[in-house]
Enzyme design. Structure first.
Site, PDB file in Angstrom:
ATOM      1  CE  LYS A  39      -0.487   0.157   5.267  1.00 59.64           C
ATOM      2  NZ  LYS A  39      -0.861  -0.431   6.075  1.00 59.64           N
ATOM      3  NE  ARG A 134      -4.650   0.689  12.007  1.00 58.49           N
ATOM      4  CZ  ARG A 134      -4.018   0.538  11.362  1.00 58.49           C
ATOM      5  NH1 ARG A 134      -3.476   1.226  10.739  1.00 58.49           N
ATOM      6  NH2 ARG A 134      -3.370  -0.854  11.044  1.00 58.49           N
TER       7      ARG A 134
END
Ligand SMILES: *Cc1c(COP(=O)(O)O)cnc(C)c1O
Length: 363
Positions: A39, A134
């Site tokens: 990514k 997260r």
């Protein structure tokens, strides 16, 4: 279509491949497999290919379109979705990915249905939140329960293992203690289901220090690494590790000079706001030679993330499509048409590789 040569991002594929191979080797020596995270380079298929040639076990991304591009490039490695799936994408997750990271029962139910429809077994890694806050289960009893449901209840899901993510939101270091907690959770689950888990995934680049310093808990056998391969800068700058065995210049941003003039260093007139509604501090250094280049914040994000390769050149400001360099003390004479090169940080690599205005050139 407009043909433009600059700005461009030059990507040294050989360096990238060597970086992949170096990390794969160091981790293999500790019994750890690497899913190469693409990514950070916007999943550019040529880069994904270097991950394969460098010997990764699998390919990983947070974004499905990048995984599809890698598959279309002919890369036939296990594909891992890093971002906990959206309900709206479960069919595509099952179609494109062999495995995904998960933390929600409702999503697992949908993944199971999608996998049943496609006659597939989808592999699941359950995420434990160890304090970085997260994704992942906070309640570890709940996590163990869900693990047994994946094992026994959902026929088209396979429980491959557990994982965690550190150093992303909460800036929590991947210490050996934290990763021991993950192993303990894995072993609780193993006791419940009566078999060994295949994967204990100990994080991303921020977990590499455990490998490089030799105190990785034994049972961690998988990492998902992006930055530490693409740039290899964070462990050097933030953790003080010697990364000299890696290329830190896989990516070079190049832009063209469009104006060179002597101008005051302090704006002239009544100061209000800049292009982004801010009022920065301007230091008066008298009249200075400045070069304007045809690249801006839209392309690379922030001027703090780009570093001129020329000695004596300083980035003093930017707007969307312009960057202003102070070249008064530069070792060469700049004129319109000249090319200026920059090393760039991870965030800027993401931006420039995503930007269709920036040409991608493989060297
Ligand atoms: C992005 C990401 C990674 C890789 O992070 P790097 O710091 O680039 O190594 C690993 N795991 C998850 C869940 C991610 O989102």
């Amino acid at each position: 279509m407009v043909k433009q040569s600059y700005p461009r991002i030059e990507i040294n594929l050989q360096y990238l491949k060597e970086n992949v191979a170096a990390i794969v080797k160091k981790c293999a020596d500790c019994g750890i497999k690497i899913s190469g995270v693409i990514k950070g380079t916007t999943g550019i298929p040529q880069c994904a290919k270097m991950f394969q040639e460098g010997g990764v076990y699998g390919i990983a991304s947070s974004r499905l379109e990048q995984i599809e591009d890698a598959i279309n490039e002919g890369i036939d490695l296990p594909m891992l979705l890093l971002r906990v799936p959206m309900h709206s994408e479960v069919d595509e997750v099952v179609r494109l990915c062999d495995m995904s990271l998960n933390s929600e029962v409702s999503t697992l139910e949908l993944l199971n249905e999608a996998a049943a429809k496609q006659n597939k077994i989808h592999n699941v890694i359950l995420m434990a939140d160890l304090g970085d806050l997260r994704e992942g289960f906070w309640d570890k009893d709940e996590m163990v329960k869900v693990a047994t449901r994946v094992e026994n209840e959902w026929d088209n899901l396979h429980l491959s293992g557990v994982g965690t993510n550190l150093g992303c939101y909460g800036s929590i270091e991947a210490t050996a203690d934290k990763l021991d907690e993950l192993v303990a959770i894995a072993e609780r689950i193993e006791k419940e289901i009566g078999r060994e888990l295949e994967i204990i995934s100990g994080g991303g680049t921020t977990s590499l220090p455990r490998v490089l310093l030799g105190d990785m808990p034994k049972r961690i056998n998988h990492l998902r690494v992006g930055e530490g391969i693409l740039l290899a800068r964070d462990l050097d700058v933030f953790y003080g590790l010697d990364m000299s065995f890696m290329h830190q210049d896989v990516y070079t941003l190049k832009a063209e000079v469009i104006e060179v003039k002597d101008k005051p260093s302090h704006p002239v007139g009544k100061i209000s706001i800049d292009a982004f509604g801010h009022t920065p501090e301007y230091v008066d250094r008298g009249i200075r030679k400045r070069a304007l280049i045809g690249v801006g914040k839209v392309d690379y994000g922030s001027i703090d993330e780009i570093f001129p390769k020329d000695k004596g050149v300083e980035v003093i400001g930017a707007s969307s499509d312009h960057t202003i360099l102070d070249v008064e003390d530069a070792e060469r004479e700049f004129k319109p048409g000249d090319i200026v090169s920059f090393g760039i940080n991870y965030a800027s690599i993401v931006y420039v590789t995503n930007c269709k205005n920036v040409q991608k050139v493989f060297v």
